[in-house]
Design a protein around this motif. Structure first.
Motif, PDB file in Angstrom:
ATOM      1  N   ARG A  48     -33.965   9.065   9.385  1.00 30.52           N
ATOM      2  CA  ARG A  48     -34.971  10.129   9.292  1.00 30.52           C
ATOM      3  C   ARG A  48     -36.301   9.578   8.796  1.00 30.52           C
ATOM      4  N   ALA A  49     -36.249   8.701   7.810  1.00 34.44           N
ATOM      5  CA  ALA A  49     -37.486   8.125   7.265  1.00 34.44           C
ATOM      6  C   ALA A  49     -38.215   7.307   8.313  1.00 34.44           C
ATOM      7  N   ALA A  50     -37.455   6.587   9.149  1.00 33.54           N
ATOM      8  CA  ALA A  50     -38.079   5.790  10.205  1.00 33.54           C
ATOM      9  C   ALA A  50     -38.695   6.693  11.263  1.00 33.54           C
ATOM     10  N   TYR A  51     -38.071   7.845  11.505  1.00 33.03           N
ATOM     11  CA  TYR A  51     -38.594   8.780  12.496  1.00 33.03           C
ATOM     12  C   TYR A  51     -39.822   9.502  11.963  1.00 33.03           C
ATOM     13  N   CYS A  52     -39.674  10.067  10.752  1.00 31.07           N
ATOM     14  CA  CYS A  52     -40.780  10.787  10.112  1.00 31.07           C
ATOM     15  C   CYS A  52     -40.407  11.053   8.661  1.00 31.07           C
ATOM     16  N   PRO A  53     -41.112  10.474   7.690  1.00 30.78           N
ATOM     17  CA  PRO A  53     -40.788  10.706   6.278  1.00 30.78           C
ATOM     18  C   PRO A  53     -40.795  12.189   5.900  1.00 30.78           C
ATOM     19  N   ARG A  54     -41.658  12.951   6.537  1.00 30.18           N
ATOM     20  CA  ARG A  54     -41.723  14.385   6.220  1.00 30.18           C
ATOM     21  C   ARG A  54     -40.425  15.082   6.628  1.00 30.18           C
ATOM     22  N   GLN A  55     -39.855  14.653   7.747  1.00 29.70           N
ATOM     23  CA  GLN A  55     -38.577  15.227   8.171  1.00 29.70           C
ATOM     24  C   GLN A  55     -37.494  14.946   7.130  1.00 29.70           C
ATOM     25  N   LEU A  56     -37.480  13.737   6.591  1.00 26.34           N
ATOM     26  CA  LEU A  56     -36.511  13.408   5.550  1.00 26.34           C
ATOM     27  C   LEU A  56     -36.729  14.269   4.313  1.00 26.34           C
ATOM     28  N   TYR A  57     -37.988  14.506   3.967  1.00 26.06           N
ATOM     29  CA  TYR A  57     -38.273  15.342   2.802  1.00 26.06           C
ATOM     30  C   TYR A  57     -37.663  16.734   2.974  1.00 26.06           C
ATOM     31  N   TYR A  58     -37.869  17.342   4.137  1.00 26.99           N
ATOM     32  CA  TYR A  58     -37.324  18.679   4.386  1.00 26.99           C
ATOM     33  C   TYR A  58     -35.802  18.672   4.375  1.00 26.99           C
ATOM     34  N   ALA A  59     -35.200  17.648   4.982  1.00 23.56           N
ATOM     35  CA  ALA A  59     -33.738  17.582   5.037  1.00 23.56           C
ATOM     36  C   ALA A  59     -33.148  17.474   3.635  1.00 23.56           C
ATOM     37  N   ARG A  60     -33.764  16.675   2.780  1.00 23.45           N
ATOM     38  CA  ARG A  60     -33.278  16.555   1.406  1.00 23.45           C
ATOM     39  C   ARG A  60     -33.501  17.841   0.628  1.00 23.45           C
ATOM     40  N   ARG A  61     -34.638  18.442   0.825  1.00 23.75           N
ATOM     41  CA  ARG A  61     -34.945  19.679   0.101  1.00 23.75           C
ATOM     42  C   ARG A  61     -33.965  20.789   0.467  1.00 23.75           C
ATOM     43  N   ASP A  62     -33.632  20.874   1.763  1.00 20.97           N
ATOM     44  CA  ASP A  62     -32.774  21.952   2.235  1.00 20.97           C
ATOM     45  C   ASP A  62     -31.295  21.600   2.229  1.00 20.97           C
TER      46      ASP A  62
END
Length: 238
Positions: free
Chosen positions: A12-26
């Motif tokens: 996810r971080a390699a794809y988009c760090p923001r996507q990883l942030y949302y996945a961890r948050r949710d």
């Protein structure tokens, strides 16, 4: 164990760090059923090779039945066909020095080969297996997409840590199209892994949003991503 970064987080971080942030948050980590259905194809290659057009059309493949069958015929020509179709382990949880993750297969390639005819004929029993990551998507024209590449490197390094042995490569399978690619632990691939690991470890803030990126089109968070996500109405669920 809790300090280890999940290999899927690296993707996810390699794809988009923001996507990883949302996945961890949710707490959004489990793959959807559609992903599991595609991954199941990776354990049915021989049966799929013998399937007729109607049977293949009913499965979650991304190409025509004839093209899929042709890809499997080419796949069968690899030296590691038997290893891919009869792995030594399935869904193996690996934990290394920095990362943990599930290798969908552990395969013992013949003679230390990568399946593409470059082996030196070493004794198979002396060679540790290599991890295989099964991706639900489609491969690029050549090689492997960066998210899967860094995740595959993470799995290889975790397996090397557990086995105290050199694991010079990993596999990435794209069963929706019947293609398997090799990821070697080159200097460049290991450097990409380390960069992504730093991003995943340090992600305690909302990263900048990608601008004008085609990646956003397929992102599950595209409707929530951006400034509007943090508006009062959004926070109140309106």
């Amino acid at each position: 164990m809790s300090s280890l970064v999940a290999a899927s987080d690296l993707a996810r971080a390699a794809y988009c760090p923001r996507q990883l942030y949302y996945a961890r948050r949710d707490g959004d980590r489990a793959p959807p059923p559609a992903v599991r259905e595609v991954r199941a194809l990776a354990f049915e290659y021989p049966a799929l090779l013998d399937a007729n057009d109607d049977e293949l059309a009913a499965r979650p493949i991304s190409v025509s039945p004839s093209a899929y069958r042709e890809n499997l015929v080419r796949l069968r020509e690899r030296d590691d066909w038997d290893a891919l179709t009869d792995p030594v382990a399935r869904d193996e949880l690996l934990a290394g020095k920095d990362c943990r993750g599930v290798a969908h297969k552990l395969v013992r390639c013949p003679g230390g080969d990568d399946g593409e005819g470059e082996g030196e004929g070493d004794d198979d029993d002396d060679q540790p297996p290599i991890p295989s990551l099964v991706s639900p998507g489609e491969p690029p024209e050549r090689g492997v997409w960066e998210p899967q590449r860094v995740r595959a490197v993470a799995l290889a390094k975790a397996l090397a840590w557990e086995r105290e042995a050199s694991i010079p490569r990993a596999l990435v399978e794209y069963p929706a199209v019947g293609v398997v690619r090799t990821v070697r632990l080159t200097t460049g691939n290991k450097a990409a892994y380390r960069r992504t690991l730093r991003v995943a470890r340090d992600l305690d803030f909302v990263p900048s949003r990608l601008r004008d990126s085609a990646k956003c089109e397929s992102c599950a968070y595209r409707e929530r991503c951006g400034v509007k996500t943090w508006s009062l109405s959004s926070l109140l669920g309106r």
